[in-house]
Design a protein around this motif. Structure first.
Motif, PDB file in Angstrom:
ATOM      1  N   THR A  42       0.913 -14.539  -6.078  1.00  0.00           N
ATOM      2  CA  THR A  42      -0.478 -14.883  -5.730  1.00  0.00           C
ATOM      3  C   THR A  42      -1.397 -14.651  -6.923  1.00  0.00           C
ATOM      4  O   THR A  42      -2.246 -15.492  -7.243  1.00  0.00           O
ATOM      5  N   ARG A  72      -3.393 -17.612  -8.539  1.00  0.00           N
ATOM      6  CA  ARG A  72      -4.857 -17.518  -8.446  1.00  0.00           C
ATOM      7  C   ARG A  72      -5.456 -17.426  -9.850  1.00  0.00           C
ATOM      8  O   ARG A  72      -6.467 -18.060 -10.147  1.00  0.00           O
ATOM      9  N   ARG A  97      -4.448   0.469   0.482  1.00  0.00           N
ATOM     10  CA  ARG A  97      -5.151  -0.472   1.386  1.00  0.00           C
ATOM     11  C   ARG A  97      -6.586  -0.706   0.892  1.00  0.00           C
ATOM     12  O   ARG A  97      -7.088  -1.831   0.945  1.00  0.00           O
ATOM     13  N   ARG A 134      -6.473  -3.016  -2.015  1.00  0.00           N
ATOM     14  CA  ARG A 134      -6.181  -4.392  -1.571  1.00  0.00           C
ATOM     15  C   ARG A 134      -7.433  -5.010  -0.926  1.00  0.00           C
ATOM     16  O   ARG A 134      -7.725  -6.189  -1.135  1.00  0.00           O
ATOM     17  N   ASN A 175      -9.375  -8.397  -1.912  1.00  0.00           N
ATOM     18  CA  ASN A 175      -9.741  -9.404  -0.922  1.00  0.00           C
ATOM     19  C   ASN A 175     -11.244  -9.721  -1.022  1.00  0.00           C
ATOM     20  O   ASN A 175     -11.660 -10.882  -0.913  1.00  0.00           O
ATOM     21  N   VAL A 206     -11.843 -12.038  -3.884  1.00  0.00           N
ATOM     22  CA  VAL A 206     -11.486 -13.419  -3.541  1.00  0.00           C
ATOM     23  C   VAL A 206     -12.658 -14.076  -2.794  1.00  0.00           C
ATOM     24  O   VAL A 206     -13.041 -15.213  -3.083  1.00  0.00           O
ATOM     25  N   LEU A 242      -3.381 -20.467  -1.310  1.00  0.00           N
ATOM     26  CA  LEU A 242      -2.788 -19.208  -1.819  1.00  0.00           C
ATOM     27  C   LEU A 242      -3.200 -18.005  -0.974  1.00  0.00           C
ATOM     28  O   LEU A 242      -4.219 -18.049  -0.277  1.00  0.00           O
ATOM     29  N   GLY A 243      -2.412 -16.939  -1.074  1.00  0.00           N
ATOM     30  CA  GLY A 243      -2.734 -15.698  -0.377  1.00  0.00           C
ATOM     31  C   GLY A 243      -4.068 -15.134  -0.850  1.00  0.00           C
ATOM     32  O   GLY A 243      -4.530 -15.436  -1.946  1.00  0.00           O
ATOM     33  N   LYS A 244      -4.693 -14.311   0.043  1.00  0.00           N
ATOM     34  CA  LYS A 244      -6.023 -13.772  -0.277  1.00  0.00           C
ATOM     35  C   LYS A 244      -6.037 -12.247  -0.314  1.00  0.00           C
ATOM     36  O   LYS A 244      -7.087 -11.638  -0.212  1.00  0.00           O
ATOM     37  N   PHE A 245      -4.890 -11.633  -0.414  1.00  0.00           N
ATOM     38  CA  PHE A 245      -4.779 -10.167  -0.405  1.00  0.00           C
ATOM     39  C   PHE A 245      -5.401  -9.581   0.865  1.00  0.00           C
ATOM     40  O   PHE A 245      -6.079  -8.559   0.812  1.00  0.00           O
ATOM     41  N   ASP A 246      -5.175 -10.261   1.995  1.00  0.00           N
ATOM     42  CA  ASP A 246      -5.717  -9.708   3.234  1.00  0.00           C
ATOM     43  C   ASP A 246      -4.911  -8.480   3.661  1.00  0.00           C
ATOM     44  O   ASP A 246      -3.812  -8.219   3.161  1.00  0.00           O
ATOM     45  N   ALA A 274      -0.617  -7.361   5.387  1.00  0.00           N
ATOM     46  CA  ALA A 274       0.666  -7.017   4.756  1.00  0.00           C
ATOM     47  C   ALA A 274       0.872  -5.504   4.646  1.00  0.00           C
ATOM     48  O   ALA A 274       2.012  -5.046   4.580  1.00  0.00           O
ATOM     49  N   LEU A 275      -0.220  -4.756   4.621  1.00  0.00           N
ATOM     50  CA  LEU A 275      -0.078  -3.303   4.420  1.00  0.00           C
ATOM     51  C   LEU A 275      -0.382  -2.498   5.678  1.00  0.00           C
ATOM     52  O   LEU A 275      -0.461  -1.272   5.602  1.00  0.00           O
ATOM     53  N   ASN A 276      -0.586  -3.168   6.814  1.00  0.00           N
ATOM     54  CA  ASN A 276      -0.884  -2.339   7.990  1.00  0.00           C
ATOM     55  C   ASN A 276       0.396  -1.660   8.491  1.00  0.00           C
ATOM     56  O   ASN A 276       1.513  -2.072   8.184  1.00  0.00           O
TER      57      ASN A 276
END
Lengths: 168, 115
Positions: free
Chosen positions: A55, A59, A135, A138, A142, A145, B96-100, B103-105
């Motif tokens: 990504t 990106r 987290r 991340r 986000n 973005v 594309l992925g957005k780093f939401d 994935a880490l929950n």
């Protein structure tokens, strides 16, 4: 001596408070769940890291391409004596966001690597604390973005205004 | 022959060998410095040419050249060209992925409820 005691007390509170919070924030059941499943979690994290890397590369490629486009467009705006200072400001903000995004991703990736490589079975609390921090990192990425999206929307609107002016 | 004299003779007789050894040492030092700089920068972590990154290489986004001249008349056509390139990149970003956070929950990682 009277002055030293409160200073030491404050220092102790500052140093110990995070540890107390961390220990207190997890129940025994949660700690056991981490101990039991964290190795699998680390494998999952490796997959997430690989996917994030892809990504980031893709990106990054698009963000850089858009930055070059905006820079070229801004040069032509100036050359053609069109008054659009907001486009310069947006491109400048975009450049700053891009630099922040790059450095934050590096920090995030390092934190991810640390989490994947640590001995989570013997240090479940540390694992949890690092996961919470990861987290946050991340979430910040986000946010970047979303900021890029907002800046690109604004730039697109600015270009639309110039286009209308040229058509008239 | 005196000590310093012997030393000078030693170096004079072997100057070619010593020159080669010196050049190799300098090359090694420069290589180590270069690799260190490469490692410190975020270039290394994004280098898709590394041996264990075949998957990333194969799924990497297009490398097509997209140019918009920084000089010239800014007429309707030029703006339309710009908008087409701009839109193409934005559309690619949307896929594309957005780093939401999902994935880490904790559920995804199977380590209990989220903190």
């Amino acid at each position: 001596m009277k002055r030293v005691v409160p200073v030491i007390a404050v220092l102790l509170v500052v140093l110990v408070a995070p540890l107390v919070r961390a220990e207190g924030s997890l129940s025994d059941a949660q700690l056991n769940a981490i101990r039991t499943n964290c190795v699998n979690a680390q494998i999952n994290l490796q997959h997430v890291q690989a996917s994030d890397k892809l990504t980031r590369i893709n990106r990054g490629y698009r963000y850089e391409a858009l930055l070059k486009l905006m820079t070229s467009f801004n040069s032509r705006v100036v050359e053609n004596k069109i008054n659009a200072p907001e486009l310069i400001t947006i491109a400048s903000d975009y450049q700053k966001t891009w630099e922040l995004f790059r450095s934050e991703y590096s920090e995030y990736d390092d934190a991810m690597t640390t989490l994947i490589q640590m001995d989570c079975k013997n240090e479940p609390t540390t694992f949890n604390d690092r996961l919470v921090l990861l987290r946050d990192k991340r979430a910040s990425l986000n946010g970047k973005v979303s900021k890029f999206d907002g800046l690109l929307d604004s730039y697109q609107s600015g270009v639309d205004v110039i286009k209308q002016g040229v058509q008239e | 022959m005196s000590g310093p004299g012997r030393l000078i003779t030693f170096f004079t007789e072997r100057r070619i060998v010593l020159g080669i050894v010196g050049a190799v040492l300098i090359a090694l030092i420069m290589t180590v410095i270069g690799l260190k700089l490469y490692d410190l920068d975020d270039v290394s972590r994004l280098d898709v040419s590394l041996p264990n990154r075949e998957d990333i290489r194969s799924s990497e986004g297009g490398n097509e050249v997209q140019k918009f001249d920084s000089t010239g008349l800014l007429d309707e056509k030029a703006i339309a060209d710009f908008q087409a390139l701009f839109k193409k990149n934005r559309t690619a970003l949307d896929t594309l992925g957005k780093f939401d956070g999902d994935a880490l929950n904790s559920d995804s990682l199977q380590i209990g409820p989220n903190e």
